[in-house]
Design a protein around this motif. Sequence first.
Motif, PDB file in Angstrom:
ATOM      1  N   ARG A 141      45.059  19.980  43.699  1.00 23.01           N
ATOM      2  CA  ARG A 141      45.822  20.834  44.605  1.00 23.01           C
ATOM      3  C   ARG A 141      45.165  22.205  44.743  1.00 23.01           C
ATOM      4  O   ARG A 141      45.135  22.784  45.833  1.00 23.01           O
ATOM      5  CB  ARG A 141      47.266  20.971  44.117  1.00 23.01           C
ATOM      6  N   GLU A 142      44.662  22.744  43.620  1.00 21.59           N
ATOM      7  CA  GLU A 142      43.987  24.051  43.697  1.00 21.59           C
ATOM      8  C   GLU A 142      42.723  23.966  44.538  1.00 21.59           C
ATOM      9  O   GLU A 142      42.429  24.872  45.337  1.00 21.59           O
ATOM     10  CB  GLU A 142      43.659  24.535  42.276  1.00 21.59           C
ATOM     11  N   GLN A 143      41.971  22.861  44.348  1.00 21.31           N
ATOM     12  CA  GLN A 143      40.765  22.697  45.160  1.00 21.31           C
ATOM     13  C   GLN A 143      41.115  22.578  46.647  1.00 21.31           C
ATOM     14  O   GLN A 143      40.454  23.181  47.509  1.00 21.31           O
ATOM     15  CB  GLN A 143      39.994  21.454  44.710  1.00 21.31           C
ATOM     16  N   ALA A 166      42.624  27.165  52.490  1.00 16.64           N
ATOM     17  CA  ALA A 166      42.826  28.594  52.700  1.00 16.64           C
ATOM     18  C   ALA A 166      41.565  29.256  53.224  1.00 16.64           C
ATOM     19  O   ALA A 166      41.610  30.169  54.062  1.00 16.64           O
ATOM     20  CB  ALA A 166      43.276  29.262  51.409  1.00 16.64           C
ATOM     21  N   SER A 167      40.422  28.803  52.716  1.00 17.78           N
ATOM     22  CA  SER A 167      39.165  29.399  53.146  1.00 17.78           C
ATOM     23  C   SER A 167      38.986  29.246  54.656  1.00 17.78           C
ATOM     24  O   SER A 167      38.464  30.146  55.326  1.00 17.78           O
ATOM     25  CB  SER A 167      38.003  28.739  52.409  1.00 17.78           C
ATOM     26  N   HIS A 168      39.455  28.122  55.193  1.00 15.46           N
ATOM     27  CA  HIS A 168      39.299  27.902  56.637  1.00 15.46           C
ATOM     28  C   HIS A 168      40.506  28.378  57.429  1.00 15.46           C
ATOM     29  O   HIS A 168      40.398  29.118  58.417  1.00 15.46           O
ATOM     30  CB  HIS A 168      39.059  26.409  56.892  1.00 15.46           C
ATOM     31  N   GLU A 169      41.704  27.992  56.986  1.00 22.05           N
ATOM     32  CA  GLU A 169      42.904  28.239  57.773  1.00 22.05           C
ATOM     33  C   GLU A 169      43.323  29.707  57.780  1.00 22.05           C
ATOM     34  O   GLU A 169      43.984  30.155  58.711  1.00 22.05           O
ATOM     35  CB  GLU A 169      44.064  27.382  57.235  1.00 22.05           C
ATOM     36  N   ALA A 181      39.628  37.904  47.698  1.00 19.22           N
ATOM     37  CA  ALA A 181      39.942  38.088  46.274  1.00 19.22           C
ATOM     38  C   ALA A 181      40.698  36.896  45.711  1.00 19.22           C
ATOM     39  O   ALA A 181      40.398  36.402  44.617  1.00 19.22           O
ATOM     40  CB  ALA A 181      40.756  39.373  46.083  1.00 19.22           C
ATOM     41  N   PHE A 182      41.709  36.401  46.461  1.00 14.52           N
ATOM     42  CA  PHE A 182      42.489  35.265  45.978  1.00 14.52           C
ATOM     43  C   PHE A 182      41.644  34.010  45.841  1.00 14.52           C
ATOM     44  O   PHE A 182      41.794  33.236  44.889  1.00 14.52           O
ATOM     45  CB  PHE A 182      43.665  34.995  46.913  1.00 14.52           C
ATOM     46  N   LEU A 183      40.752  33.794  46.795  1.00 12.80           N
ATOM     47  CA  LEU A 183      39.885  32.625  46.714  1.00 12.80           C
ATOM     48  C   LEU A 183      38.915  32.732  45.540  1.00 12.80           C
ATOM     49  O   LEU A 183      38.619  31.735  44.870  1.00 12.80           O
ATOM     50  CB  LEU A 183      39.112  32.460  48.032  1.00 12.80           C
ATOM     51  N   LEU A 184      38.431  33.938  45.270  1.00 15.74           N
ATOM     52  CA  LEU A 184      37.532  34.111  44.124  1.00 15.74           C
ATOM     53  C   LEU A 184      38.275  33.912  42.803  1.00 15.74           C
ATOM     54  O   LEU A 184      37.736  33.333  41.858  1.00 15.74           O
ATOM     55  CB  LEU A 184      36.893  35.499  44.158  1.00 15.74           C
ATOM     56  N   LEU A 185      39.516  34.396  42.760  1.00 10.93           N
ATOM     57  CA  LEU A 185      40.303  34.212  41.540  1.00 10.93           C
ATOM     58  C   LEU A 185      40.579  32.737  41.259  1.00 10.93           C
ATOM     59  O   LEU A 185      40.737  32.331  40.102  1.00 10.93           O
ATOM     60  CB  LEU A 185      41.636  34.963  41.640  1.00 10.93           C
ATOM     61  N   GLY A 186      40.644  31.929  42.292  1.00  8.65           N
ATOM     62  CA  GLY A 186      40.908  30.503  42.106  1.00  8.65           C
ATOM     63  C   GLY A 186      39.686  29.704  41.710  1.00  8.65           C
ATOM     64  O   GLY A 186      39.802  28.522  41.401  1.00  8.65           O
ATOM     65  N   LYS A 187      38.513  30.316  41.712  1.00  9.11           N
ATOM     66  CA  LYS A 187      37.284  29.602  41.349  1.00  9.11           C
ATOM     67  C   LYS A 187      37.106  29.570  39.826  1.00  9.11           C
ATOM     68  O   LYS A 187      37.416  30.542  39.139  1.00  9.11           O
ATOM     69  CB  LYS A 187      36.056  30.280  41.985  1.00  9.11           C
ATOM     70  N   ILE A 232      48.485  41.089  40.125  1.00  8.36           N
ATOM     71  CA  ILE A 232      47.150  40.802  40.620  1.00  8.36           C
ATOM     72  C   ILE A 232      46.117  41.698  39.951  1.00  8.36           C
ATOM     73  O   ILE A 232      44.980  41.287  39.692  1.00  8.36           O
ATOM     74  CB  ILE A 232      47.092  40.937  42.161  1.00  8.36           C
ATOM     75  N   VAL A 233      46.517  42.951  39.628  1.00  8.25           N
ATOM     76  CA  VAL A 233      45.605  43.850  38.907  1.00  8.25           C
ATOM     77  C   VAL A 233      45.292  43.289  37.524  1.00  8.25           C
ATOM     78  O   VAL A 233      44.139  43.286  37.079  1.00  8.25           O
ATOM     79  CB  VAL A 233      46.209  45.263  38.799  1.00  8.25           C
ATOM     80  N   GLU A 234      46.314  42.788  36.844  1.00  3.88           N
ATOM     81  CA  GLU A 234      46.109  42.194  35.520  1.00  3.88           C
ATOM     82  C   GLU A 234      45.184  40.984  35.602  1.00  3.88           C
ATOM     83  O   GLU A 234      44.293  40.802  34.755  1.00  3.88           O
ATOM     84  CB  GLU A 234      47.449  41.799  34.913  1.00  3.88           C
ATOM     85  N   ARG A 235      45.387  40.145  36.600  1.00  8.84           N
ATOM     86  CA  ARG A 235      44.533  38.960  36.752  1.00  8.84           C
ATOM     87  C   ARG A 235      43.083  39.348  37.021  1.00  8.84           C
ATOM     88  O   ARG A 235      42.151  38.755  36.454  1.00  8.84           O
ATOM     89  CB  ARG A 235      45.061  38.094  37.900  1.00  8.84           C
ATOM     90  N   ILE A 236      42.896  40.319  37.879  1.00 12.23           N
ATOM     91  CA  ILE A 236      41.524  40.741  38.200  1.00 12.23           C
ATOM     92  C   ILE A 236      40.856  41.353  36.973  1.00 12.23           C
ATOM     93  O   ILE A 236      39.688  41.050  36.666  1.00 12.23           O
ATOM     94  CB  ILE A 236      41.535  41.728  39.381  1.00 12.23           C
TER      95      ILE A 236
END
Length: 405
Positions: free
Chosen positions: A210-212, A218-221, A266-272, A371-375
């Motif tokens: 699901r994450e993939q 998300a990257s496209h849409e 940023a969100f897409l990078l965090l999911g990698k 989001i700051v904590e995650r980054i």
Amino acid sequence: MYPSIYRKIRWAFGIPTLIMFAIFWATIYVAENQLEIISLEHWLDTEYARYQRDFHQLGDSAPEPNPHEFITYQPLDTLPTWLAAYQKPGFYGHRTDGETTHFLVRPHPSGQGLLYIVFQEHADDYLDEYEAQLHLMTFILGAIVTGCVLVYSLYFIRSISAPLASIEKKIPYMAPDQPDFEVESQFRETREIEKTLLKSKTDISRYFQREQDFGRFASHELRTPITVVKGSAELLERLSIDHPLANKAIGRIHAASEEMSLLTDAFLLLGKAEIEDQFWSEIDIAAELQRVIQTLLPLYPSRACLIDTATSRQPQLAPRSFVVIVLNNLVKNALAYSDDDLKVTLTLEHLIIENNYSETDTAGYGCGLVIVERICERLDWSFEVTKLDSRYQACVTFPVMAQST
């Protein structure tokens, strides 16, 4: 390092078994020795009882105990030096030159002095052949019992450790890219563990898929409508609409699309799982901080910002979208929730933002401090928030030229 459960089982079962066999062999050894002593004492007591009976009937002419087996010392006889030390009635064993001589000391039937009945040399070894046979039978029996217990111990240990070892072998297959494993255990408890592991593996694989899918969609849409919004704003600029509200709306569209693009990246990078090298760059924290403050400060005309960046800094290696979101979020939250001026301090290792806390219900920026904590966690930075009375402080600690994978 944690101890192995297999070794724990082996020691927990093996040590009591060894102790049990040590007690078993010691009991047999003591029993054999005691049996020999009882037999010798009984023989001597029998000879003394016969002599005592004959002495009462025949007097001094009564025959002494069998001279082929015993040496008899009457009260008037001269005793050997080693024998003279025994002056109390009893059964004794005297060890000399590695041999033990057994003898009996009793009151003489005449009532005068003591009578000594001493075994002749080696006469008290008549049980040696019997002892040898007993030792042989004991050894054979003990070997059989020992072998049976060892075989059972190995079977018992293997029957317990085999299901655990099977579970341990399945752990590397928990990764989503590994094939599913079969539930093989024949025991109810370990079978439930394997079923739970298999279910967890299936759930993890689904979450990962699901994450993939989300990252790919998300990257496209998300980027497509953002691009459309940007393009539309550019078209509106070319129309040269001479109206303040129109120009203001176009500016807001540009700002919102830039913000959406930044957040999406940023969100897409965090999911990698791993961030590729092309997303990393050297960021000048001081310059980015100045830009963020200059952009946000006009939105709060009643606030002022005191900046201390006297310490020269090396650039930080990080994705630019991460750094911009952290700085933008912290500064905007501090301005929005403050009822006084803002103080920003940038040192070699810390970024500290302080403000007087206001209870006004003002919306924060983006996804807030989460989001700051995650980054910060992803960049191996440390993020800490402290509130003392009405004073609020946010502190980011980052190493010089921090590396991330």
